[in-house]
Design an enzyme around this catalytic site. Sequence first.
Site, PDB file in Angstrom:
ATOM      1  N   GLU A 260       0.537  -0.849  -0.372  1.00 16.61           N
ATOM      2  CA  GLU A 260       0.073   0.074   0.255  1.00 16.61           C
ATOM      3  C   GLU A 260       1.052   1.277   0.268  1.00 16.61           C
ATOM      4  O   GLU A 260      -0.047   2.439  -0.810  1.00 16.61           O
ATOM      5  CB  GLU A 260      -1.122   0.023   1.492  1.00 16.61           C
ATOM      6  CG  GLU A 260      -1.986  -1.363   0.948  1.00 16.61           C
ATOM      7  CD  GLU A 260      -3.424  -0.812   0.256  1.00 16.61           C
ATOM      8  OE1 GLU A 260      -3.104  -0.224  -0.740  1.00 16.61           O
ATOM      9  OE2 GLU A 260      -3.926  -2.008   0.203  1.00 16.61           O
ATOM     10  N   ARG A 264       0.776   3.661  -3.244  1.00 20.72           N
ATOM     11  CA  ARG A 264       0.501   5.476  -3.226  1.00 20.72           C
ATOM     12  C   ARG A 264       1.244   6.288  -2.474  1.00 20.72           C
ATOM     13  O   ARG A 264       1.026   7.527  -3.526  1.00 20.72           O
ATOM     14  CB  ARG A 264      -1.272   4.490  -1.805  1.00 20.72           C
ATOM     15  CG  ARG A 264      -1.945   4.124  -2.190  1.00 20.72           C
ATOM     16  CD  ARG A 264      -2.933   4.041  -0.738  1.00 20.72           C
ATOM     17  NE  ARG A 264      -3.870   2.531  -0.599  1.00 20.72           N
ATOM     18  CZ  ARG A 264      -5.052   2.710  -0.084  1.00 20.72           C
ATOM     19  NH1 ARG A 264      -5.504   4.028  -0.503  1.00 20.72           N
ATOM     20  NH2 ARG A 264      -5.014   1.772  -0.560  1.00 20.72           N
ATOM     21  N   ASP A 393      -5.122  -9.750  -8.027  1.00 23.07           N
ATOM     22  CA  ASP A 393      -5.336  -8.793  -9.094  1.00 23.07           C
ATOM     23  C   ASP A 393      -4.244  -8.600  -9.897  1.00 23.07           C
ATOM     24  O   ASP A 393      -3.846  -8.074 -10.651  1.00 23.07           O
ATOM     25  CB  ASP A 393      -6.104  -7.688  -8.666  1.00 23.07           C
ATOM     26  CG  ASP A 393      -5.839  -7.341  -7.331  1.00 23.07           C
ATOM     27  OD1 ASP A 393      -4.996  -7.867  -6.640  1.00 23.07           O
ATOM     28  OD2 ASP A 393      -7.248  -6.662  -7.311  1.00 23.07           O
ATOM     29  N   GLU A 529     -11.722   1.336 -11.139  1.00 21.09           N
ATOM     30  CA  GLU A 529     -11.979  -0.410 -11.113  1.00 21.09           C
ATOM     31  C   GLU A 529     -12.306   0.200 -12.613  1.00 21.09           C
ATOM     32  O   GLU A 529     -11.781  -0.006 -13.689  1.00 21.09           O
ATOM     33  CB  GLU A 529     -11.445  -1.288 -10.978  1.00 21.09           C
ATOM     34  CG  GLU A 529     -10.696  -1.726  -9.866  1.00 21.09           C
ATOM     35  CD  GLU A 529     -10.080  -1.427  -8.447  1.00 21.09           C
ATOM     36  OE1 GLU A 529     -11.630  -1.051  -8.256  1.00 21.09           O
ATOM     37  OE2 GLU A 529      -9.889  -1.568  -7.410  1.00 21.09           O
ATOM     38  N   THR A 618      -1.222   0.523 -10.501  1.00 24.69           N
ATOM     39  CA  THR A 618      -2.272   0.450 -10.151  1.00 24.69           C
ATOM     40  C   THR A 618      -3.092   1.447  -8.969  1.00 24.69           C
ATOM     41  O   THR A 618      -3.630   0.901  -8.859  1.00 24.69           O
ATOM     42  CB  THR A 618      -1.996  -1.126  -9.151  1.00 24.69           C
ATOM     43  OG1 THR A 618      -3.181  -1.845  -9.366  1.00 24.69           O
ATOM     44  CG2 THR A 618      -1.171  -1.447  -7.667  1.00 24.69           C
TER      45      THR A 618
HETATM   46  C1  DMJ Z   1      -6.325   0.197  -4.794  1.00 23.59           C
HETATM   47  O1  DMJ Z   1      -5.650   1.157  -3.891  1.00 23.59           O
HETATM   48  C2  DMJ Z   1      -5.303  -0.288  -6.039  1.00 23.59           C
HETATM   49  O2  DMJ Z   1      -6.399   0.401  -6.991  1.00 23.59           O
HETATM   50  C3  DMJ Z   1      -5.367  -1.456  -5.651  1.00 23.59           C
HETATM   51  O3  DMJ Z   1      -4.808  -1.745  -6.707  1.00 23.59           O
HETATM   52  C4  DMJ Z   1      -6.444  -2.363  -5.675  1.00 23.59           C
HETATM   53  N1  DMJ Z   1      -7.273  -1.669  -4.408  1.00 23.59           N
HETATM   54  C5  DMJ Z   1      -7.286   0.505  -4.232  1.00 23.59           C
HETATM   55  C6  DMJ Z   1      -8.709   0.261  -5.385  1.00 23.59           C
HETATM   56  O4  DMJ Z   1      -9.828  -0.099  -5.865  1.00 23.59           O
END
Ligand code: DMJ
Length: 629
Positions: A260, A264, A393, A529, A618
């Site tokens: 995370e 981020r 994912d 998403e 992501t």
């Molecule tokens: C985000 O932190 C990122 O997109 C991660 O890959 C999946 N979860 C959240 C958003 O849903």
Amino acid sequence: KKWKQLSRLQRSVILFLFAFLAVCGVISYTSMGEAWKSLTNKSLDDQRTEQEIPGLKLANPAVLPAPQKADANHGDYPELSLQKQPKPPHIRRGPSNLQIKAPWRDTRLRTRHSTIRAVEEVVQANKEEKTEKSIISWRGAVIEPDQSTEPPSSKIKEPEKPSSVEAEDQKEPVPINERQLAVIEAFRHAWRGYKDFAWGHDELKPLSKSYSEWFGLGLTLIDALDTMWILGLKEEFEEARKWVANNLVFDKNVDVNLFESTIRILGGLLSTYHLSGDSLFLEKAKDIGNRLMPAFKTPSKIPYSDVNIGRGTAHPPRWTSDSTVAEVTSIQLEFRELSRLTGDEKFQKAVDEVMKHVHTLSGKNDGLVPMFINTNSGQFTHLGVYTLGARADSYYEYLLKQWIQGGKKENELLEDYMRAMEGVKKHLLQRSAPKKLTFVGELAHGHFSAKMDHLVCFLPGTLALGAHNGLAADHMKLAEALIETCYQMYAQVETGLSPEIVHFNLHAQEGHKDVEIKPADRHNLLRPETVESLFYMYRFTGDKKYQDWGWEILQNFNKYTRVPTGGYTSINNVQNPSNPEPRDKMESFFLGETLKYMFLLFSDDIDLINLDKYVFNTEAHPLPIWVPA
Ligand code: DMJ
């Protein structure tokens, strides 16, 4: 003795001769210099400067400051520290100790005081020239074609520059349309809540007008930086930048989740550095990157899930020595880019090792991976369960995106991606009833489950990106089918907002739609998403229906999740329009991802984060492709 034996007259003659010769020497040196200068229009010192300062082009200086190598040390050159350091040609500056300095490493400089002064003058001149046009375009930075092409292969390599924004300055700006204005308005509303009640904290609690802490690192603010840049919110950006400069400190006794904080914080800082050219963000990125490295000190080199960034210790969760597969394989884009920018290969080496190891592991099912991996043995655990949703994912997403980031040369990544997509088709694809929607279910020990997380809706966008990069055309067909399904996960629900998880009906039943929702799954966390995939689909097809679907979603967010006093909230019940049960939390990805992708979806400007030049991590933070198409 001999000197003393000479008469006073003899001594005077000798001294006169020496003085005469010295004056002649100075005159001839000066006139040679003048003559050469008049021939070439450059002084000798200028000539030397050009040869001695690598990367300093007098005629065509870099627009943005060149990042310094990780080990470049000003202490090596004491005489330089007496000089006023040349400033990078950027007006937004952080504290001087955080500034990236020119790579003063040529040993010839140690004794060349005059050369140093000449260089200072040139840099100063460059600075003055650049300061005039140093308000960098607020959108759509474009990468210079001469960006690095290779991942680091030796211990220390030349560091790389941020993406240049110069080309963008020369283009006619594409006007912002009504829908984009609505996104800006939504962002400002969300930001107002964060600013009023949660400034500098991780997440806004918009109903209780307070905040929650996860890592205590201003998560929402960092996640939102590049969104503000892209949306052109200059004032808000400057204010947030000040907070980063004055208040963002990573030397804290706090446990953070490696994945995370990488996607981020590290991702957000790196992309903001690229878009703004402001070295403050690179310095902060280096700091957090270094502090996350202890996570990789495990018996298997598969990183632990948690790191104490103040103490430099790492550990798995209390109840297991497993890490999540998606987490350990979705930090690569960020650490690889950090190596490229700093010239320090340790970041890339650590994450590449994870990918290489996972590439060779048994326990996959036609390229599909289990959800857990053990940090001691390095083996997959909890075998037999396969999903494209939570815990797996972004493994698939990052296979493709690393391949793109590295210039489509790392074949193992492509192989693993293509094999996995075949695995999806073979084991996880089904069609629902009555609408025959194509969806991605799950496999548990040979049994198919028609369950699909909203998280899986990243897949149409990723498939489309792969097809755009020359992969199988049928991936685009599948992307088109899946994005329709993801849209239906919104459209078939009472509030027009998707729940966290749906179950699809496989057989038609009177009065039943395709989508069923279990009571425990009917929350909506403002996730990105579907909007993310709508953005890719619109970019690659130009089909306006994708914009229209995104517009519907934005309106429903406004209708059911907007808090009048500022901010948006996740909700507990997407099936109850009269009371969606607000949860009192605005996740950082709503600003980092959801609204950013909305804004990009409504834009017709393909250079507003050009997908041949940038790859999104992501968490929707764009990072440069090393060899832009
Ligand atoms: C985000 O932190 C990122 O997109 C991660 O890959 C999946 N979860 C959240 C958003 O849903």
